[in-house]
Design a protein around this motif. Sequence first.
Motif, PDB file in Angstrom:
ATOM      1  N   GLU A   1       0.830  -1.211   0.000  1.00 29.67           N
ATOM      2  CA  GLU A   1       0.000   0.000   0.000  1.00 29.67           C
ATOM      3  C   GLU A   1       0.862   1.259   0.000  1.00 29.67           C
ATOM      4  OE1 GLU A   1      -4.004   1.780   0.619  1.00 29.67           O
ATOM      5  OE2 GLU A   1      -3.559  -0.344   0.552  1.00 29.67           O
ATOM      6  N   SER A   2       1.937   1.244   0.763  1.00 25.38           N
ATOM      7  CA  SER A   2       2.792   2.427   0.860  1.00 25.38           C
ATOM      8  C   SER A   2       3.429   2.804  -0.473  1.00 25.38           C
ATOM      9  CB  SER A   2       3.885   2.210   1.915  1.00 25.38           C
ATOM     10  OG  SER A   2       4.713   1.126   1.548  1.00 25.38           O
TER      11      SER A   2
ATOM     12  N   ASN B   1      -0.338   6.993   4.923  1.00 23.99           N
ATOM     13  CA  ASN B   1       0.309   7.601   6.075  1.00 23.99           C
ATOM     14  C   ASN B   1       0.926   6.483   6.917  1.00 23.99           C
ATOM     15  OD1 ASN B   1       1.000   8.786   8.533  1.00 23.99           O
ATOM     16  ND2 ASN B   1      -0.772  10.151   8.542  1.00 23.99           N
ATOM     17  N   GLN B   2       2.241   6.343   6.862  1.00 21.57           N
ATOM     18  CA  GLN B   2       2.937   5.257   7.558  1.00 21.57           C
ATOM     19  C   GLN B   2       2.752   5.307   9.071  1.00 21.57           C
ATOM     20  OE1 GLN B   2       6.952   5.588   5.869  1.00 21.57           O
ATOM     21  NE2 GLN B   2       6.749   3.420   5.344  1.00 21.57           N
ATOM     22  N   GLU B   3       2.525   6.482   9.623  1.00 20.81           N
ATOM     23  CA  GLU B   3       2.410   6.613  11.068  1.00 20.81           C
ATOM     24  C   GLU B   3       1.056   6.146  11.594  1.00 20.81           C
ATOM     25  OE1 GLU B   3       3.493  10.563  12.259  1.00 20.81           O
ATOM     26  OE2 GLU B   3       5.344  10.489  11.098  1.00 20.81           O
ATOM     27  N   THR B   4       0.008   6.233  10.769  1.00 19.31           N
ATOM     28  CA  THR B   4      -1.328   5.921  11.274  1.00 19.31           C
ATOM     29  C   THR B   4      -2.005   4.735  10.595  1.00 19.31           C
ATOM     30  OG1 THR B   4      -2.344   7.486   9.732  1.00 19.31           O
ATOM     31  CG2 THR B   4      -1.755   8.315  11.922  1.00 19.31           C
ATOM     32  N   GLU B   5      -1.502   4.308   9.448  1.00 22.42           N
ATOM     33  CA  GLU B   5      -2.157   3.233   8.696  1.00 22.42           C
ATOM     34  C   GLU B   5      -1.317   1.958   8.698  1.00 22.42           C
ATOM     35  OE1 GLU B   5      -4.210   4.326   4.937  1.00 22.42           O
ATOM     36  OE2 GLU B   5      -3.125   6.219   5.207  1.00 22.42           O
ATOM     37  N   PRO B   6      -1.991   0.811   8.726  1.00 22.21           N
ATOM     38  CA  PRO B   6      -1.245  -0.454   8.626  1.00 22.21           C
ATOM     39  C   PRO B   6      -0.732  -0.651   7.200  1.00 22.21           C
ATOM     40  CG  PRO B   6      -3.600  -0.882   8.670  1.00 22.21           C
ATOM     41  CD  PRO B   6      -3.430   0.592   8.878  1.00 22.21           C
ATOM     42  N   GLU B   7       0.415  -1.301   7.086  1.00 21.73           N
ATOM     43  CA  GLU B   7       0.982  -1.610   5.761  1.00 21.73           C
ATOM     44  C   GLU B   7       0.262  -2.826   5.202  1.00 21.73           C
ATOM     45  OE1 GLU B   7       2.308  -0.985   2.724  1.00 21.73           O
ATOM     46  OE2 GLU B   7       4.168  -0.303   3.681  1.00 21.73           O
ATOM     47  N   ARG B   8      -0.436  -2.637   4.100  1.00 17.60           N
ATOM     48  CA  ARG B   8      -1.190  -3.720   3.471  1.00 17.60           C
ATOM     49  C   ARG B   8      -0.394  -4.284   2.295  1.00 17.60           C
ATOM     50  NH1 ARG B   8      -4.610   0.381   4.285  1.00 17.60           N
ATOM     51  NH2 ARG B   8      -6.221   0.105   5.860  1.00 17.60           N
ATOM     52  N   LEU B   9      -0.278  -5.605   2.294  1.00 20.23           N
ATOM     53  CA  LEU B   9       0.324  -6.329   1.175  1.00 20.23           C
ATOM     54  C   LEU B   9      -0.826  -6.820   0.315  1.00 20.23           C
ATOM     55  CD1 LEU B   9       2.607  -7.781  -0.359  1.00 20.23           C
ATOM     56  CD2 LEU B   9       2.404  -9.639   1.315  1.00 20.23           C
TER      57      LEU B   9
END
Length: 171
Positions: A74-75, A82-90
């Motif tokens: 997702e990033s 937003n890396q600080e507030t959202e989970p990294e989705r594969l």
Amino acid sequence: MRFESKSAPALAVAGLLTAALIALSGCASDSGSSSDPETTPTATLDVVEQGFDSLDELSDYVAQSLDGVEVSLESETNPDFNQETEPERLHVHFASTEDKVKDLEATAFIVQATSRAGFDYDILVVTGVVSAGEWAYLYDRSTVEELTAGGQIDVADIWDSAEQSFDTIHR
């Protein structure tokens, strides 16, 4: 003078063969038949031993067995991430055939492969893309690890183990 066709017996035989083939192929009309396949999914899949240090390695591995594979984080694809507030989705997308058994097996295959990802992600999103739209199942990384902890993954229960699902194709 009387005309006799020598092809009439051949046409009769061809007609009988065609009728027999239609009956054998299941194309004959049967109002009691179900559109669901009569097969059952593979019971378990062994978890792959190799690790995947990059998206490209994971994508290449999955693409060996599935058509239309796209793997992304997702990033890397969402400019508003937003890396600080959202989970990294594969995200792992593939071309689904709308066959429930094959899609179950494909989902289990993807889950077992991503369990060996050497890169960070928080949520796995498996999406099957079909002509009628798409379906998706979401798994926390901890769920992926639990599902593959014994070295095998149960195929039939894979969708029931998801934290979230969006599936109008198979229901």
